[in-house]
Design an enzyme around this catalytic site. Structure first.
Site, short mmCIF file in Angstrom:
data_model
loop_
_atom_site.label_atom_id
_atom_site.label_comp_id
_atom_site.label_asym_id
_atom_site.label_seq_id
_atom_site.Cartn_x
_atom_site.Cartn_y
_atom_site.Cartn_z
N HIS A 1 0.80 -1.23 0.00
CA HIS A 1 0.00 0.00 0.00
C HIS A 1 0.83 1.28 0.00
O HIS A 1 0.28 2.37 -0.03
CB HIS A 1 -0.94 0.02 1.21
CG HIS A 1 -0.21 0.23 2.51
ND1 HIS A 1 0.43 -0.79 3.16
CD2 HIS A 1 -0.01 1.33 3.26
CE1 HIS A 1 0.98 -0.32 4.27
NE2 HIS A 1 0.74 0.97 4.35
C1 UD1 Z 1 -1.57 5.15 6.44
C2 UD1 Z 1 -0.20 5.56 7.02
C3 UD1 Z 1 0.80 4.45 6.78
C4 UD1 Z 1 0.27 3.12 7.30
C5 UD1 Z 1 -1.09 2.84 6.70
C6 UD1 Z 1 -1.68 1.56 7.25
C7 UD1 Z 1 0.33 7.96 6.99
C8 UD1 Z 1 1.13 9.00 6.33
N1 UD1 Z 1 0.32 6.76 6.38
O1 UD1 Z 1 -1.39 5.04 5.03
O2 UD1 Z 1 2.00 4.75 7.45
O3 UD1 Z 1 1.17 2.10 6.95
O4 UD1 Z 1 -1.96 3.93 7.02
O5 UD1 Z 1 -2.82 1.18 6.55
O6 UD1 Z 1 -0.25 8.21 8.02
N2 UD1 Z 1 -8.92 4.89 2.60
C9 UD1 Z 1 -10.16 4.31 2.59
N3 UD1 Z 1 -10.69 3.93 3.79
C10 UD1 Z 1 -10.05 4.10 4.97
C11 UD1 Z 1 -8.78 4.69 4.96
C12 UD1 Z 1 -8.22 5.08 3.77
O7 UD1 Z 1 -10.77 4.13 1.55
O8 UD1 Z 1 -10.62 3.71 6.02
C13 UD1 Z 1 -8.31 5.28 1.31
C14 UD1 Z 1 -8.56 6.72 0.94
O9 UD1 Z 1 -8.71 6.79 -0.44
C15 UD1 Z 1 -7.25 7.39 1.32
C16 UD1 Z 1 -6.25 6.30 1.08
O10 UD1 Z 1 -6.91 5.08 1.39
O11 UD1 Z 1 -6.99 8.55 0.58
C17 UD1 Z 1 -5.01 6.43 1.92
O12 UD1 Z 1 -5.34 6.52 3.32
P1 UD1 Z 1 -4.35 7.30 4.33
O13 UD1 Z 1 -4.79 7.10 5.73
O14 UD1 Z 1 -4.16 8.70 3.85
O15 UD1 Z 1 -2.98 6.60 4.10
P2 UD1 Z 1 -2.63 5.05 4.07
O16 UD1 Z 1 -2.15 4.75 2.70
O17 UD1 Z 1 -3.75 4.22 4.64
#
Ligand code: UD1
Length: 361
Positions: A211
């Site tokens: 991811h």
């Molecule tokens: C985040 C952390 C990363 C961790 C990961 C675990 C930061 C900078 N990154 O990355 O260190 O390894 O979590 O999973 O804090 N989304 C959904 N549903 C959710 C959450 C996210 O659909 O419940 C999608 C959204 O499109 C979002 C994308 O995933 O924009 C990324 O989510 P985000 O929390 O920004 O970063 P992660 O890639 O999950």
């Protein structure tokens, strides 16, 4: 370590890996008379299978506050957490704010508390990848810099902090809370029979999680990684629970024909995932936590990243690093399998959250 009786401690969590780190700390604080533990969920992760299911399976109390920040750019998400967390700090006047790991929720809450003059404790302090292109590295360094209590999971983390000039009285080598959670959950995870549920047998399959933006946001890199997995799938099942970020990027690629042994799954709950990790022949990942978990379990692991903030998983454990190319992954998989460790590594004795400050492992 707490100065007053009747103290309030606030824990701030927001993303999936935070929840595993909170669980043993919440249990230990619940058993401390005179301590009020309040949990703040920032809402960085909000899908039920990215959040609620973890709270249920880990026996975590419902958060006392939910900030509902959701997804946004780094600046917007960090700012939203800061804006919404500040009044809670003012209202609860905690003696200590605990933050976990290296996600945006971690650094945001640490900054708010530090600026209000509230002591900050960082659980999983001192890890360094030295890769400033990773948002997590910025989060780690900034959080450690403003923390008063730095709870380090390993000796290399203590050394990193000492090299950065952190006074030794602030550094507490406590061990790895995530492994405490794993140890507590393993019997229930094994009892689930997760491999059978996915129609695979123990040690016959590869388990994948990817991811990181560096692996999934660039279409050419993602395509190469999917090709590598399809190739691996020719010699056995490849189970790939897909993070929402990765799911969106795969959809954007419009790839067809992800068949053969490669199976894309929804994100999995903690226990089912742990059950699958512990019985896998090989794990391919770019997660931080899985590097530690596979090393503890003795399961060969290939981490698709140029470096790691958890170097002892490579020097002492089952982890091998690889670039995002088919051949590099194939070679690292062979090297990791050749070094399968038969017995669990003593990364933690399972009492990290209760360990007194300054104790050695
Ligand atoms: C985040 C952390 C990363 C961790 C990961 C675990 C930061 C900078 N990154 O990355 O260190 O390894 O979590 O999973 O804090 N989304 C959904 N549903 C959710 C959450 C996210 O659909 O419940 C999608 C959204 O499109 C979002 C994308 O995933 O924009 C990324 O989510 P985000 O929390 O920004 O970063 P992660 O890639 O999950």
């Amino acid at each position: 370590m707490l100065r007053r009786s009747g103290s309030t401690v606030v824990s701030v969590v927001g993303a999936r890996p935070n929840f595993m780190k909170l669980a043993p700390v919440a249990r230990a604080l619940a058993a401390r008379p005179g301590v009020q533990h309040r949990i703040v969920h920032t809402g960085q992760h909000y899908d039920p299978d990215m959040s609620d299911v973890f709270f249920r399976e880990l026996g975590l109390p419902r958060p006392d506050y939910h900030l509902d920040v959701g997804s946004a750019s780094h600046a917007q998400q960090t700012a939203a957490i800061m804006r919404r967390f500040e009044p809670i700090c003012v209202e609860t006047a905690p003696e200590l704010v605990l933050v976990y790991g290296d996600v945006n929720s971690t650094v945001a809450a640490a900054l708010v508390a530090a600026k209000l003059g509230i002591r900050v404790g960082h659980v999983e302090a001192g890890l360094r990848s030295r890769d400033w292109s990773m948002p997590e590295e910025i989060n780690r360094v900034v959080t450690d810099r403003v923390s008063d209590l730095l709870f380090a999971p390993s000796v290399d983390a203590v050394e990193n902090l000492a090299a950065e000039g952190v006074p030794s009285e602030r550094i507490h080598l406590v061990g790895n809370v995530m492994i405490d959670t794993l140890v507590a959950a393993l019997p229930a995870a094994s009892a689930l029979g997760a491999p059978g549920r996915h129609r695979v047998t123990a040690r016959s399959y590869v388990l994948v999680t990817l991811h990181r933006p560096s692996n999934v946001d660039d279409p050419a890199t993602l395509r190469e990684l999917l090709d590598a997995l399809v190739l691996l799938g020719e010699s056995g099942p490849v189970l790939f629970p897909v993070h929402p970020r990765t799911r969106a990027r795969i959809a954007a690629l419009g790839v067809n024909g992800l068949n053969g042994g490669l199976r894309l799954l929804e994100p999995l709950p903690y226990l089912e995932m742990l059950g699958l990790v512990s019985a896998a022949d090989l794990v391919i990942t770019d997660s931080g936590g899985l590097q530690e978990e596979t090393t503890y379990l003795g399961v060969p692991c290939v981490t698709v990243r140029p470096g790691t903030e958890r170097p002892i998983t490579c020097t002492e454990g089952t982890n091998r690093l690889a670039g995002p190319e088919r051949e590099a992954i194939r070679e690292a998989a062979a090297a990791a399998r050749a070094r399968r460790v038969a017995t669990p590594r003593p990364r933690s004795s399972g009492g990290t959250a209760k360990r007194p400050s300054g104790s050695r492992l």
